[in-house]
Design a protein around this motif. Structure first.
Motif, PDB file in Angstrom:
ATOM      1  N   ILE A  98       0.816   5.232   1.556  1.00 54.54           N
ATOM      2  CA  ILE A  98       0.282   6.127   2.578  1.00 54.54           C
ATOM      3  C   ILE A  98       1.089   7.419   2.496  1.00 54.54           C
ATOM      4  O   ILE A  98       2.305   7.381   2.273  1.00 54.54           O
ATOM      5  CB  ILE A  98       0.447   5.501   3.990  1.00 54.54           C
ATOM      6  CG1 ILE A  98      -0.269   4.143   4.074  1.00 54.54           C
ATOM      7  CG2 ILE A  98      -0.045   6.453   5.060  1.00 54.54           C
ATOM      8  CD1 ILE A  98       0.654   2.956   3.923  1.00 54.54           C
ATOM      9  N   SER A 139      -8.273   5.184  -2.224  1.00 57.18           N
ATOM     10  CA  SER A 139      -8.971   6.143  -1.380  1.00 57.18           C
ATOM     11  C   SER A 139     -10.101   6.771  -2.191  1.00 57.18           C
ATOM     12  O   SER A 139      -9.871   7.277  -3.295  1.00 57.18           O
ATOM     13  CB  SER A 139      -7.999   7.229  -0.928  1.00 57.18           C
ATOM     14  OG  SER A 139      -8.695   8.335  -0.388  1.00 57.18           O
ATOM     15  N   LYS A 189       1.274  -5.207   3.493  1.00 57.26           N
ATOM     16  CA  LYS A 189       0.172  -5.814   4.197  1.00 57.26           C
ATOM     17  C   LYS A 189       0.372  -7.328   4.102  1.00 57.26           C
ATOM     18  O   LYS A 189       0.348  -7.890   3.029  1.00 57.26           O
ATOM     19  CB  LYS A 189      -1.172  -5.431   3.573  1.00 57.26           C
ATOM     20  CG  LYS A 189      -2.367  -5.900   4.379  1.00 57.26           C
ATOM     21  CD  LYS A 189      -3.613  -6.028   3.523  1.00 57.26           C
ATOM     22  CE  LYS A 189      -3.653  -7.332   2.749  1.00 57.26           C
ATOM     23  NZ  LYS A 189      -3.742  -8.526   3.617  1.00 57.26           N
ATOM     24  N   TRP A 204      -9.569  -1.158   8.448  1.00 58.21           N
ATOM     25  CA  TRP A 204     -10.053  -1.168   7.072  1.00 58.21           C
ATOM     26  C   TRP A 204     -11.578  -1.050   7.145  1.00 58.21           C
ATOM     27  O   TRP A 204     -12.220  -1.660   7.987  1.00 58.21           O
ATOM     28  CB  TRP A 204      -9.672  -2.456   6.358  1.00 58.21           C
ATOM     29  CG  TRP A 204      -8.215  -2.549   6.147  1.00 58.21           C
ATOM     30  CD1 TRP A 204      -7.305  -3.119   6.970  1.00 58.21           C
ATOM     31  CD2 TRP A 204      -7.481  -2.017   5.052  1.00 58.21           C
ATOM     32  NE1 TRP A 204      -6.046  -2.972   6.461  1.00 58.21           N
ATOM     33  CE2 TRP A 204      -6.118  -2.297   5.276  1.00 58.21           C
ATOM     34  CE3 TRP A 204      -7.836  -1.319   3.888  1.00 58.21           C
ATOM     35  CZ2 TRP A 204      -5.108  -1.924   4.396  1.00 58.21           C
ATOM     36  CZ3 TRP A 204      -6.830  -0.942   2.998  1.00 58.21           C
ATOM     37  CH2 TRP A 204      -5.492  -1.250   3.254  1.00 58.21           C
ATOM     38  N   TRP A 206      -4.194   7.159   4.024  1.00 55.32           N
ATOM     39  CA  TRP A 206      -4.086   5.994   3.159  1.00 55.32           C
ATOM     40  C   TRP A 206      -4.477   6.360   1.732  1.00 55.32           C
ATOM     41  O   TRP A 206      -5.471   7.058   1.523  1.00 55.32           O
ATOM     42  CB  TRP A 206      -4.990   4.886   3.687  1.00 55.32           C
ATOM     43  CG  TRP A 206      -4.984   3.661   2.836  1.00 55.32           C
ATOM     44  CD1 TRP A 206      -4.055   2.667   2.832  1.00 55.32           C
ATOM     45  CD2 TRP A 206      -5.954   3.300   1.856  1.00 55.32           C
ATOM     46  NE1 TRP A 206      -4.395   1.714   1.896  1.00 55.32           N
ATOM     47  CE2 TRP A 206      -5.551   2.079   1.289  1.00 55.32           C
ATOM     48  CE3 TRP A 206      -7.124   3.901   1.401  1.00 55.32           C
ATOM     49  CZ2 TRP A 206      -6.275   1.437   0.306  1.00 55.32           C
ATOM     50  CZ3 TRP A 206      -7.858   3.253   0.405  1.00 55.32           C
ATOM     51  CH2 TRP A 206      -7.426   2.042  -0.131  1.00 55.32           C
ATOM     52  N   GLU A 230     -10.958  -0.410   2.328  1.00 54.44           N
ATOM     53  CA  GLU A 230     -10.164   0.790   2.120  1.00 54.44           C
ATOM     54  C   GLU A 230      -9.584   1.178   3.470  1.00 54.44           C
ATOM     55  O   GLU A 230     -10.258   1.108   4.494  1.00 54.44           O
ATOM     56  CB  GLU A 230     -11.036   1.915   1.557  1.00 54.44           C
ATOM     57  CG  GLU A 230     -11.498   1.615   0.134  1.00 54.44           C
ATOM     58  CD  GLU A 230     -12.776   2.343  -0.234  1.00 54.44           C
ATOM     59  OE1 GLU A 230     -13.266   2.139  -1.344  1.00 54.44           O
ATOM     60  OE2 GLU A 230     -13.292   3.104   0.605  1.00 54.44           O
ATOM     61  N   GLY A 231      -8.339   1.609   3.440  1.00 57.61           N
ATOM     62  CA  GLY A 231      -7.654   1.913   4.684  1.00 57.61           C
ATOM     63  C   GLY A 231      -8.138   3.203   5.326  1.00 57.61           C
ATOM     64  O   GLY A 231      -8.482   4.159   4.636  1.00 57.61           O
ATOM     65  N   TRP A 266       7.340  -0.886   6.730  1.00 57.95           N
ATOM     66  CA  TRP A 266       7.203   0.393   6.038  1.00 57.95           C
ATOM     67  C   TRP A 266       8.534   0.791   5.411  1.00 57.95           C
ATOM     68  O   TRP A 266       9.608   0.480   5.928  1.00 57.95           O
ATOM     69  CB  TRP A 266       6.802   1.489   7.025  1.00 57.95           C
ATOM     70  CG  TRP A 266       5.441   1.349   7.597  1.00 57.95           C
ATOM     71  CD1 TRP A 266       4.985   0.337   8.400  1.00 57.95           C
ATOM     72  CD2 TRP A 266       4.358   2.262   7.457  1.00 57.95           C
ATOM     73  NE1 TRP A 266       3.678   0.564   8.749  1.00 57.95           N
ATOM     74  CE2 TRP A 266       3.266   1.738   8.186  1.00 57.95           C
ATOM     75  CE3 TRP A 266       4.187   3.479   6.778  1.00 57.95           C
ATOM     76  CZ2 TRP A 266       2.030   2.391   8.268  1.00 57.95           C
ATOM     77  CZ3 TRP A 266       2.967   4.130   6.852  1.00 57.95           C
ATOM     78  CH2 TRP A 266       1.905   3.594   7.586  1.00 57.95           C
ATOM     79  N   GLY A 290       0.809  -1.209   0.000  1.00 54.80           N
ATOM     80  CA  GLY A 290       0.000   0.000   0.000  1.00 54.80           C
ATOM     81  C   GLY A 290       0.842   1.258   0.000  1.00 54.80           C
ATOM     82  O   GLY A 290       2.047   1.226   0.281  1.00 54.80           O
ATOM     83  N   LEU A 334      -3.887   0.460  -2.368  1.00 56.75           N
ATOM     84  CA  LEU A 334      -3.334  -0.854  -2.025  1.00 56.75           C
ATOM     85  C   LEU A 334      -3.496  -1.772  -3.222  1.00 56.75           C
ATOM     86  O   LEU A 334      -4.544  -1.739  -3.883  1.00 56.75           O
ATOM     87  CB  LEU A 334      -4.065  -1.450  -0.834  1.00 56.75           C
ATOM     88  CG  LEU A 334      -3.606  -2.846  -0.403  1.00 56.75           C
ATOM     89  CD1 LEU A 334      -2.353  -2.750   0.444  1.00 56.75           C
ATOM     90  CD2 LEU A 334      -4.691  -3.578   0.370  1.00 56.75           C
ATOM     91  N   GLN A 389      -5.528   2.403  13.111  1.00 62.04           N
ATOM     92  CA  GLN A 389      -5.856   2.112  11.716  1.00 62.04           C
ATOM     93  C   GLN A 389      -6.760   0.903  11.620  1.00 62.04           C
ATOM     94  O   GLN A 389      -6.588  -0.075  12.353  1.00 62.04           O
ATOM     95  CB  GLN A 389      -4.579   1.843  10.916  1.00 62.04           C
ATOM     96  CG  GLN A 389      -4.792   1.469   9.459  1.00 62.04           C
ATOM     97  CD  GLN A 389      -4.395   0.036   9.144  1.00 62.04           C
ATOM     98  OE1 GLN A 389      -3.367  -0.459   9.615  1.00 62.04           O
ATOM     99  NE2 GLN A 389      -5.184  -0.641   8.325  1.00 62.04           N
TER     100      GLN A 389
END
Lengths: 120, 107
Positions: A39, A62, A100, B90, A49, B95-96, A110, A37, A52, B88
């Motif tokens: 961010i 998003s 993820k 989903w 975010w 969607e995050g 990350w 993903g 992904l 955080q």
């Protein structure tokens, strides 16, 4: 050892398209449940975010930025690419990519992030 | 879209316990995750699935989630714990969503 690293331009002009690459190692994006993903974090602001992509090429965006984003992967190169069109100074931010893992909704690894400034 | 609400700031003296909350509709039914972000650094996962600590994270970090609230608890707070913390999840369409972040200040 799992690592991710973002790369791309540090300065982009307004209205241009931003292309960022996440190069990762230590895992494969082939299993369908694994994802990478993107961010971002504007200076002094919260994490946001963006998108992904799963190993089976399923993609999520998003809702607020969906029209401007495209996420793709190159499994042979262990890379995920994010493009964002029509850049604006408000898009100035540090952009992170993150992994993820399978059967989870967390981001466990990350990248270090890359600062992108939008300015003419 | 799903919204996560965090207090902007929490202050605590060294050695005391810090509690950071994350509010969201039926968040207890979701997998909620917590990240610590120190100044100038990338976020680090400190708790996932509400209460699971990743390898390498001190036992002082713990989490819980029930109903409309998730909580991150840091026991015996140290100066080095000072950071921004984000929850955080989903949402239903995968969607995050991140919370607005909480700045932990160690007095």
């Amino acid at each position: 050892q799992i690592t991710l690293k973002e790369s791309g331009p540090t300065l982009v002009k307004p209205t241009q398209t931003l292309t960022l690459t996440c190069t990762f190692s230590g895992f494969s994006l082939t299993p369908s449940g694994v994802g990478v993903g993107w961010i971002r974090q504007s200076p002094g602001k919260a994490l946001e975010w963006l998108a992904l992509i799963f190993g089976d090429d399923d993609k999520r965006y998003s809702p607020s930025l969906k029209s401007r984003l495209t996420i793709t992967k190159d499994t042979s190169k262990n890379q995920v690419v994010l493009t964002m069109t029509n850049m604006d100074p408000l898009d100035t931010a540090t952009y992170y990519c993150a992994r993820k893992p399978v059967a989870s909704t967390r981001f466990d690894y990350w990248g270090q992030g890359t600062l992108v400034t939008i300015s003419s | 879209s799903y919204v996560l609400t965090q207090p902007p700031s929490v202050s605590v003296a060294p050695g005391q316990t810090a509690t950071i909350t994350c509010g969201g509709t039926n968040i207890g039914d979701r997998g909620v995750h917590w990240y610590q972000q120190k100044a100038g650094q990338a976020p680090v996962l400190v708790v996932y699935d509400a209460s699971v600590r990743p390898s390498g994270i001190p036992e002082r970090f713990s989490g819980s989630s029930f109903g409309n609230m998730a909580t991150l608890t840091i026991s015996r707070v140290e100066a080095g714990d000072e950071a921004d913390f984000y929850c955080q999840v989903w949402d239903s369409t995968f969607e995050g969503v991140f919370g607005g972040g909480t700045k932990l200040t160690v007095l």
